[in-house]
Design a protein around this motif. Structure first.
Motif, PDB file in Angstrom:
ATOM      1  N   ALA A   3      27.431  38.026  43.461  1.00 52.47           N
ATOM      2  CA  ALA A   3      26.967  39.315  43.963  1.00 52.47           C
ATOM      3  C   ALA A   3      25.527  39.578  43.537  1.00 52.47           C
ATOM      4  CB  ALA A   3      27.883  40.427  43.456  1.00 52.47           C
ATOM      5  N   GLY A   4      25.192  39.301  42.268  1.00 54.68           N
ATOM      6  CA  GLY A   4      23.829  39.507  41.803  1.00 54.68           C
ATOM      7  C   GLY A   4      22.832  38.652  42.558  1.00 54.68           C
ATOM      8  N   ARG A  51      29.132  41.960  48.742  1.00 54.55           N
ATOM      9  CA  ARG A  51      28.544  43.166  48.170  1.00 54.55           C
ATOM     10  C   ARG A  51      29.593  44.173  47.733  1.00 54.55           C
ATOM     11  NH1 ARG A  51      26.036  46.326  51.157  1.00 54.55           N
ATOM     12  NH2 ARG A  51      26.389  45.534  53.238  1.00 54.55           N
ATOM     13  N   VAL A  52      30.767  44.137  48.355  1.00 55.88           N
ATOM     14  CA  VAL A  52      31.819  45.106  48.041  1.00 55.88           C
ATOM     15  C   VAL A  52      33.009  44.426  47.380  1.00 55.88           C
ATOM     16  CG1 VAL A  52      33.296  46.928  48.983  1.00 55.88           C
ATOM     17  CG2 VAL A  52      31.089  46.454  50.047  1.00 55.88           C
ATOM     18  N   GLY A  53      33.257  43.201  47.786  1.00 54.27           N
ATOM     19  CA  GLY A  53      34.463  42.527  47.314  1.00 54.27           C
ATOM     20  C   GLY A  53      34.541  42.383  45.814  1.00 54.27           C
ATOM     21  N   HIS A  54      33.400  42.149  45.146  1.00 55.76           N
ATOM     22  CA  HIS A  54      33.470  41.959  43.699  1.00 55.76           C
ATOM     23  C   HIS A  54      33.836  43.255  42.991  1.00 55.76           C
ATOM     24  CE1 HIS A  54      29.475  43.806  43.630  1.00 55.76           C
ATOM     25  NE2 HIS A  54      29.574  43.891  42.332  1.00 55.76           N
ATOM     26  N   ARG A  55      33.416  44.405  43.552  1.00 54.45           N
ATOM     27  CA  ARG A  55      33.801  45.683  42.937  1.00 54.45           C
ATOM     28  C   ARG A  55      35.274  45.989  43.200  1.00 54.45           C
ATOM     29  NH1 ARG A  55      29.497  48.397  40.917  1.00 54.45           N
ATOM     30  NH2 ARG A  55      27.438  47.866  41.714  1.00 54.45           N
ATOM     31  N   VAL A  56      35.742  45.706  44.411  1.00 52.09           N
ATOM     32  CA  VAL A  56      37.157  45.924  44.715  1.00 52.09           C
ATOM     33  C   VAL A  56      38.028  44.995  43.876  1.00 52.09           C
ATOM     34  CG1 VAL A  56      38.905  45.877  46.533  1.00 52.09           C
ATOM     35  CG2 VAL A  56      36.610  46.719  47.042  1.00 52.09           C
ATOM     36  N   THR A  57      37.594  43.746  43.736  1.00 49.61           N
ATOM     37  CA  THR A  57      38.347  42.813  42.898  1.00 49.61           C
ATOM     38  C   THR A  57      38.411  43.295  41.459  1.00 49.61           C
ATOM     39  OG1 THR A  57      37.680  40.971  44.319  1.00 49.61           O
ATOM     40  CG2 THR A  57      38.483  40.433  42.113  1.00 49.61           C
ATOM     41  N   SER A  58      37.275  43.766  40.944  1.00 48.57           N
ATOM     42  CA  SER A  58      37.253  44.293  39.579  1.00 48.57           C
ATOM     43  C   SER A  58      38.205  45.475  39.441  1.00 48.57           C
ATOM     44  CB  SER A  58      35.823  44.708  39.209  1.00 48.57           C
ATOM     45  OG  SER A  58      35.787  45.305  37.938  1.00 48.57           O
ATOM     46  N   ALA A 115      31.180  51.850  46.856  1.00 46.56           N
ATOM     47  CA  ALA A 115      30.705  50.666  47.572  1.00 46.56           C
ATOM     48  C   ALA A 115      31.397  50.518  48.923  1.00 46.56           C
ATOM     49  CB  ALA A 115      30.936  49.421  46.726  1.00 46.56           C
ATOM     50  N   ALA A 116      32.692  50.823  48.986  1.00 46.40           N
ATOM     51  CA  ALA A 116      33.434  50.706  50.244  1.00 46.40           C
ATOM     52  C   ALA A 116      32.963  51.730  51.261  1.00 46.40           C
ATOM     53  CB  ALA A 116      34.928  50.867  49.978  1.00 46.40           C
ATOM     54  N   GLU A 117      32.667  52.950  50.821  1.00 47.36           N
ATOM     55  CA  GLU A 117      32.166  53.964  51.743  1.00 47.36           C
ATOM     56  C   GLU A 117      30.803  53.578  52.301  1.00 47.36           C
ATOM     57  OE1 GLU A 117      32.303  57.451  49.366  1.00 47.36           O
ATOM     58  OE2 GLU A 117      34.399  57.917  49.863  1.00 47.36           O
ATOM     59  N   THR A 118      29.963  52.974  51.479  1.00 46.65           N
ATOM     60  CA  THR A 118      28.671  52.498  51.969  1.00 46.65           C
ATOM     61  C   THR A 118      28.858  51.391  52.998  1.00 46.65           C
ATOM     62  OG1 THR A 118      27.549  53.074  49.913  1.00 46.65           O
ATOM     63  CG2 THR A 118      26.499  51.420  51.289  1.00 46.65           C
ATOM     64  N   ASN A 170      36.143  41.628  58.356  1.00 44.55           N
ATOM     65  CA  ASN A 170      36.243  42.022  56.957  1.00 44.55           C
ATOM     66  C   ASN A 170      37.442  42.932  56.743  1.00 44.55           C
ATOM     67  OD1 ASN A 170      33.658  40.890  55.813  1.00 44.55           O
ATOM     68  ND2 ASN A 170      32.847  42.113  57.495  1.00 44.55           N
ATOM     69  N   PRO A 171      37.994  42.924  55.547  1.00 45.47           N
ATOM     70  CA  PRO A 171      39.112  43.832  55.260  1.00 45.47           C
ATOM     71  C   PRO A 171      38.680  45.286  55.368  1.00 45.47           C
ATOM     72  CG  PRO A 171      38.875  42.145  53.548  1.00 45.47           C
ATOM     73  CD  PRO A 171      37.651  42.063  54.409  1.00 45.47           C
ATOM     74  N   ASP A 172      39.652  46.132  55.552  1.00 51.55           N
ATOM     75  CA  ASP A 172      39.394  47.579  55.534  1.00 51.55           C
ATOM     76  C   ASP A 172      39.301  47.989  54.066  1.00 51.55           C
ATOM     77  OD1 ASP A 172      39.295  50.283  55.756  1.00 51.55           O
ATOM     78  OD2 ASP A 172      40.971  50.461  57.151  1.00 51.55           O
ATOM     79  N   TRP A 173      38.072  47.945  53.525  1.00 51.40           N
ATOM     80  CA  TRP A 173      37.894  48.151  52.088  1.00 51.40           C
ATOM     81  C   TRP A 173      38.401  49.505  51.631  1.00 51.40           C
ATOM     82  CZ3 TRP A 173      36.869  43.715  49.982  1.00 51.40           C
ATOM     83  CH2 TRP A 173      36.088  42.777  50.648  1.00 51.40           C
TER      84      TRP A 173
END
Length: 669
Positions: free
Chosen positions: A367-368, A514-521, A562-565, A577-580
């Motif tokens: 992600a970084g 960009r979003v998946g790593h935050r959702v995974t965390s 992040a998902a809303e963005t 992409n998944p529905d975050w």
């Protein structure tokens, strides 16, 4: 036949969203006393370059002048201030060395570091953005002086606003010392009252999210207070310890309230309004008074009333609990083991304040790297185009790109539209002021007006752009480029076009990274909390559950942002992409359900078997694995909720259903 109206796409509606926030009058006063007076002082003393640089520093600091305690203000303004000074030093050094086209690779490197810092949290993300902006302005603005002098002037402007932040504050509440921290904890009780009032209605989940955000702000305020005490080697004062105990009481009430919200039953108004008495007691220093009679109709209501009684005891105490001073030591190891007394909840929160963990925050992880690459490519491309078109005044184009391309600041299309509209409005206002006002002082007045508008302008990015444009055009006018305003509209148009093209390249715009790593965390944190709640032999340390629950909610809040963005981005391959947001919402419900289950288990419900608990946790782990590695699918054969008998913990059935639901999203992606 009438057709139902079509919903406006999120990417098209987002530019028109307006935040409803109270007017920060103290910040408005600080803004009026920063850039304008500093620029005017430089003009009056015959040192316009010094006025421009200090005004620039105060403008960059003003962007971070947000509501909060004095200590949070020092962190949120101070760290970006140091980064701004460093950026000015780098940029001015490039200018002094005559870097010419070497500026492009230099800005690529600085842009990569700035973008990669976006994964490290909002404060360091803002610091990276301002370092990049200061580097560009330092390399492009034709101002005299040595690089170190320019950096010091920028730092002085930042420190001037920070000094005003310490002097010009909102009126203190009547509760005495620790006014900022008291206000933060009082806001938790207010948010708790709002959440209880919304129980059983459609606003229950949003109210719970606002409650979580209030807990995060109070948590940060108290953590910074503790950090200050440790740095100064100062023992905690009595009022500090008492406030921490009362925040502990608020946290215990919040846990019981989540269980009440999960039951989805409207509560009597006297129950919903009870926390407001604690908020008022914190603000005034008075007693909360008589509270509603306890009731034990359900396990959640019994837990809430017990937490309410503990809060009354905490507010009635005039001296902290024995040993509270030692509790303020760092709790990185999870804290000591305490006996099950009412004060254990206090100690749990104190440990939670010191035991925050961060996952997925490696600046050089996937992600970084993607964040950094997106910013670096956009900045380098805009700098190269600017050097071709306007080699003498090239800095505006990449500076505009800097405030657009950061992936954590909002949807790219929305920010681009608002940036262009705000720049045009700012140029027109500045040009009108130049026609109406005469003399050498009017740019200082325009800068002062922009500084006063900046705190209010946080409601909308276009309005914030107007304020920044007014100030920057004032600086440019004083530095010797009075005819720059019309060119800024053209440069902004080019910058917006570059950002829209480069920023939407497939790899740079992939929300899975960009979003998946935050959702995974967030899912990993949810699994840790769920596993702890369902473990067959709960540990004797009562702090662990509080630590894990706060970490899970905090990670979920970041994942939701992040998902809303991502949901409001302009993406051609959205269906891949998944529905975050659905995934995050389901995970939030799982944590809520686990909290309700924990309350019921505390009140005698039968604990599920080890096999049943492991199946639930494995399903959640499979979802996180699928997001981390899109090629790998969840293991087949995990049982559905109908195969998980949980006789006395009905909420676990709902947990299982939500786990299976989000597993489906991972498998479909």
């Amino acid at each position: 036949m009438l057709r139902p109206p079509r919903a406006v796409p999120a990417w098209l509606a987002h530019p028109f969203r307006w935040q409803r926030l109270p007017v920060p009058w103290a910040a408005v006063a600080r803004g009026a006393l920063c850039a304008g007076p500093l620029l005017g002082a430089g003009i009056a003393t015959g040192h316009p370059a010094a006025g421009v640089l200090t005004g620039l520093g105060s403008m960059l600091a003003g962007v971070n002048d947000r509501p909060g305690t004095r200590r949070t203000g020092i962190v949120h303004i101070g760290l970006p201030a140091l980064a701004s000074a460093l950026g000015m030093l780098i940029g001015a050094t490039l200018q002094a060395a005559g870097a010419d086209w070497w500026i492009v690779p230099a800005l690529f490197a600085v842009g990569f570091v700035s973008g990669a810092g976006s994964v490290a949290g909002p404060v360091r993300s803002n610091a990276g953005m301002q370092m990049l902006a200061a580097t560009i302005l330092g390399a492009g603005m034709p101002l005299p002086g040595a690089p170190w002098e320019k950096a010091l002037y920028v730092l002085a402007g930042c420190l001037w606003l920070l000094l005003l932040r310490l002097v010009l504050r909102s009126p203190r509440p009547a509760g005495g010392a620790l006014s900022g921290e008291r206000a933060a904890v009082a806001t938790v009780f207010d948010a708790l009252a709002d959440a209880l009032g919304a129980a059983g209605g459609p606003g229950a989940e949003p109210a719970r999210r606002r409650l979580t955000a209030a807990l995060d702000r109070a948590d940060e305020a108290l953590r910074l207070r503790r950090l200050t005490s440790r740095l100064l080697h100062r023992p905690a004062r009595t009022e500090e310890l008492l406030l921490t105990e009362r925040f502990a009481a608020a946290t215990a009430l919040c846990e019981a309230s989540v269980a009440l919200l999960w039951e989805a039953r409207p509560l009597p108004s006297r129950v919903a309004e009870t926390p407001r008495r604690f908020a008022e007691a914190l603000r005034t220093g008075q007693s909360p008074g008589r509270l509603s009679a306890p009731e034990t109709s359900t396990a959640a209501r019994g837990a809430f009333d017990q937490a309410l009684l503990d809060a009354v005891v905490a507010f009635a105490r005039q001296e902290p609990l024995p040993g509270a001073q030692e509790l303020l030591a760092p709790a990185s190891s999870g804290g000591p083991v305490w006996s099950a007394v009412p004060g254990s909840v206090v100690r749990g929160v104190l440990a939670a304040l010191g035991g925050r963990t961060r996952r997925g925050r490696n600046l050089f992880g996937p992600a970084g790297r993607d964040y950094g690459l997106r910013v670096a490519v956009c900045i380098a491309a805009s700098a190269a185009v600017a050097l071709l078109l306007r080699p003498e005044h090239w800095y505006w184009l990449p500076a505009t790109t800097t405030f657009l391309v950061k992936p954590d600041l909002g949807p790219l299309f929305s920010r681009t539209v608002n940036r262009f509209a705000g720049t045009v409005a700012g140029v027109l206002v500045f040009a009108g002021a130049g026609l109406l006002l005469t003399g050498s002082w009017w740019p200082a007045l325009a800068a002062g007006a922009g500084g006063a508008l900046l705190p209010f302008a946080t409601r909308h990015f276009a309005l914030q752009t107007v304020a920044i444009t007014l100030m920057v055009l004032s600086f440019v006018h004083v530095s010797g480029d009075p005819g720059a305003a019309p060119e800024r509209i053209v440069d902004t148009s080019i910058a917006c076009g570059i950002v829209l093209v480069v920023g939407h390249l497939p790899r740079l715009a992939d929300p899975r990274r960009r979003v998946g790593h935050r959702v995974t965390s967030a899912l990993r944190g949810t699994e840790d909390y769920l596993r702890h709640v369902l473990e067959p032999e709960p540990g004797t340390d009562p702090t662990r559950r509080l630590v894990l629950r706060r970490a899970a909610y905090r990670a979920l809040g970041e994942a939701r942002a992040a998902a809303e963005t991502a949901a409001a981005e302009l993406l051609a391959a959205r269906d891949r992409n998944p529905d975050w947001l659905t995934v995050v919402t389901a995970a939030e419900r799982i944590v809520d359900a686990a909290t309700a289950c924990a309350v019921r288990l505390d009140h005698g419900a039968h604990r599920p078997s080890v096999a049943e608990a492991e199946r639930l946790c494995q399903a959640l782990d499979a979802m996180a694995d699928a997001l981390e590695d899109p090629v790998r699918k969840p293991d087949a054969g995990l049982p559905g909720p109908d195969l998980l008998p949980v006789p006395d913990c009905a909420t676990l059935t709902d947990v299982a259903a939500e786990l299976e639901r989000i597993r489906g999203y991972a498998g479909a992606s």
